[in-house]
Design a protein around this motif. Structure first.
Motif, mmCIF file in Angstrom:
data_model
loop_
_atom_site.group_PDB
_atom_site.id
_atom_site.type_symbol
_atom_site.label_atom_id
_atom_site.label_comp_id
_atom_site.label_asym_id
_atom_site.label_seq_id
_atom_site.Cartn_x
_atom_site.Cartn_y
_atom_site.Cartn_z
ATOM 1 N N ASP A 101 -54.698 0.206 17.356
ATOM 2 C CA ASP A 101 -53.453 0.818 16.248
ATOM 3 C C ASP A 101 -54.352 1.837 15.504
ATOM 4 O O ASP A 101 -55.040 2.204 15.354
ATOM 5 C CB ASP A 101 -53.388 -0.713 15.784
ATOM 6 C CG ASP A 101 -51.771 -1.060 15.376
ATOM 7 O OD1 ASP A 101 -51.166 -0.007 14.830
ATOM 8 O OD2 ASP A 101 -52.259 -0.908 14.250
ATOM 9 N N ARG A 128 -51.246 -14.413 17.351
ATOM 10 C CA ARG A 128 -49.972 -13.886 17.740
ATOM 11 C C ARG A 128 -50.398 -12.464 18.577
ATOM 12 O O ARG A 128 -51.370 -11.761 18.135
ATOM 13 C CB ARG A 128 -48.962 -14.115 17.073
ATOM 14 C CG ARG A 128 -49.677 -13.039 15.821
ATOM 15 C CD ARG A 128 -48.659 -12.279 14.807
ATOM 16 N NE ARG A 128 -49.809 -11.326 13.593
ATOM 17 C CZ ARG A 128 -50.001 -10.189 13.584
ATOM 18 N NH1 ARG A 128 -49.661 -9.519 14.978
ATOM 19 N NH2 ARG A 128 -50.699 -9.870 12.650
ATOM 20 N N GLU A 175 -49.336 -2.897 19.205
ATOM 21 C CA GLU A 175 -50.194 -3.030 19.959
ATOM 22 C C GLU A 175 -49.781 -3.489 21.825
ATOM 23 O O GLU A 175 -50.187 -3.270 22.901
ATOM 24 C CB GLU A 175 -51.654 -3.887 20.348
ATOM 25 C CG GLU A 175 -52.616 -3.067 19.253
ATOM 26 C CD GLU A 175 -52.620 -3.948 17.376
ATOM 27 O OE1 GLU A 175 -51.252 -4.238 17.351
ATOM 28 O OE2 GLU A 175 -53.352 -4.258 16.851
#
Ligand code: AMP
Ligand code: GLY
Length: 425
Positions: free
Chosen positions: A213, A289, A294
């Motif tokens: 990221d 989660r 991404e």
């Protein structure tokens, strides 16, 4: 199968888009969804709030929903899974107890300690004075973290003792509500960050492709932290050997301890890692989660039908599930944000060029948009994630920017250097 997706970001658009590529998925319903999910074929938005568990359960039972997939951490930490499972619905997402791995950093640290998972050294404080005293003994750089969910704003990487002290003040002054009533003070790690999103049924855990990221708002990884300004997969820094270590040293021990504690964890375990200069993986944080953005880079490369993989997790059948298959090549996602993000920004600005961007072959995932009287308008800080795949990183990066160039709205901002670590020129 009909799938209900909870959330309204780019991650949820990417999930809905991927589900609908499978002939087995008839329809996706998003709660509440966004302008992107509203315009997908066989997808509809349901105008309930993400904490209206009762409304979702009623809808799901009447409309024959085969699986509920929860995007954001907030409903998970409020117990959506516990509630829906009691109504006999199949849910991909951990229970409230399991979601503590993200909703309490102190809880997650304790789990890592018990599982012997490599992570930054940390101490937990419940008052400002002892926290500040500790910082003075440790010196800077040092990391200050509010314990609870703080919408991505609870972490300060302090370059000086003074900055650390004011971050401590901010936490205990109630800036993050209850989330800041406990504070972690952590050793500052250096190296490259990677995101490992793994799917688990609570017994078996399997990583998806590694991703990276770009958390900072500015080019060259400068300026304020954001929710994420772009991502790419598969991150080449994670070699097969390193992935094996991550599996053995981090993912499996985490699941083992969750199981020992009788926590029924079926969903994504997302390990945010630092790869230290010596090449060792250390956990910065766990999330309960899919990561965003991404997921917007990972899912376009997935060959295995997503609904089958996630359903196997809800049935605790992941051990028997075939190996996850991937397309060759690389994917890059460039986030387009509203001018001013991560600070204040305008909303409701008309957007043009999305279709033209899609004509290039890229996928335009909506993160913060709304359809208002047939006009697409901005609705959030992060507005789009534009993903392109290519044989090489250079090709996927160029293709993503070609699509980005076609989108326009007043004040739009994006980083021009997404993928700088993997780009050859
Ligand atoms: P988090 O909210 O835990 O994802 O933290 C936000 C960002 O702060 C991470 O992505 C890292 O860039 C940085 N960070 C968090 N913890 C550490 C640490 N112990 N050392 C260095 N950087 C950190
Ligand atoms: N991209 C960071 C996150 O999803 O938390």
């Amino acid at each position: 199968m009909r799938v209900l997706v909870v959330g309204n970001g780019g991650r949820e658009h990417a999930l809905a888009w991927k589900f609908l590529q499978s002939p087995q998925v008839q329809q996706v319903v998003c709660v509440p969804g966004n302008g992107g999910t509203a315009s997908l074929k066989n997808c509809r938005n349901l105008g309930l709030s993400i904490d209206d568990f009762e409304g979702m359960a009623r809808y799901a039972l009447v409309n024959n929903i085969g699986m509920v997939v929860v995007g954001p951490e907030l409903p998970l930490s409020l117990g959506i899974t516990d509630y829906l499972r009691k109504q006999d619905l199949k849910v991909f997402g951990p229970t409230q107890e399991g979601a503590q791995i993200e909703s309490s950093k102190a809880w997650a640290k304790e789990l890592m300690r018990e599982a012997n998972i490599p992570t930054a050294r940390a101490e937990v404080f419940t008052d400002a004075n002892s926290a500040k005293e500790y910082v003075r003994t440790q010196g800077a750089p040092i990391v200050i973290k509010a314990d609870g969910l703080a919408a991505g704003k609870g972490v300060t990487v302090a370059e000086s003792v003074e900055q650390a002290e004011s971050a401590i003040e901010a936490c205990f002054s109630g800036q993050f509500g209850k989330a800041g009533s406990q504070v972690l003070i952590e050793e500052c790690l250096t190296g490259q960050e990677v995101s490992i999103l793994a799917v688990t049924d609570g017994l078996t855990i399997r990583p998806l492709l590694p991703a990276q990221d770009h958390k900072r708002i500015g080019e060259g990884d400068t300026g304020e932290n954001t929710g994420g300004m772009g991502a790419y997969a598969p991150a080449p820094i994670v070699t097969p050997e390193l992935m094996t270590r991550i599996q053995q040293e981090i993912l499996e021990p985490a699941i083992r301890v969750l199981r020992d504690r009788q926590i029924d964890y079926r969903g994504v375990l997302y390990a945010g890692l630092m790869i230290t200069p010596e090449g060792n993986p250390k956990v910065i944080e766990f999330n309960c989660r899919f990561g965003d953005p991404e997921t917007q880079a990972i899912l376009p490369l997935l060959e295995t039908p997503l609904e089958k993989l996630l359903y196997a997790c809800t049935q605790q059948k992941l051990a028997e599930f075939p190996e996850i298959e991937w397309k060759s090549g690389a994917a890059t996602c460039v986030v387009i944000a509203s001018g001013g993000y991560p600070g204040n920004y305008l909303k409701g600005l008309p957007v043009t060029g999305v279709e033209a961007a899609e004509e290039t072959g890229a996928a335009v995932f909506h993160a913060g948009t709304q359809l208002k009287n047939y006009q697409l308008v901005t609705e959030g800080g992060r507005v789009f994630g534009v993903t392109a795949i290519g044989e090489t990183f250079d090709q996927s990066i160029d293709a993503a920017y070609r699509a980005v160039d076609r989108i326009q709205f007043e004040g739009m901002y994006y980083r021009r250097d997404i993928g700088h670590r993997v780009k050859s020129k």
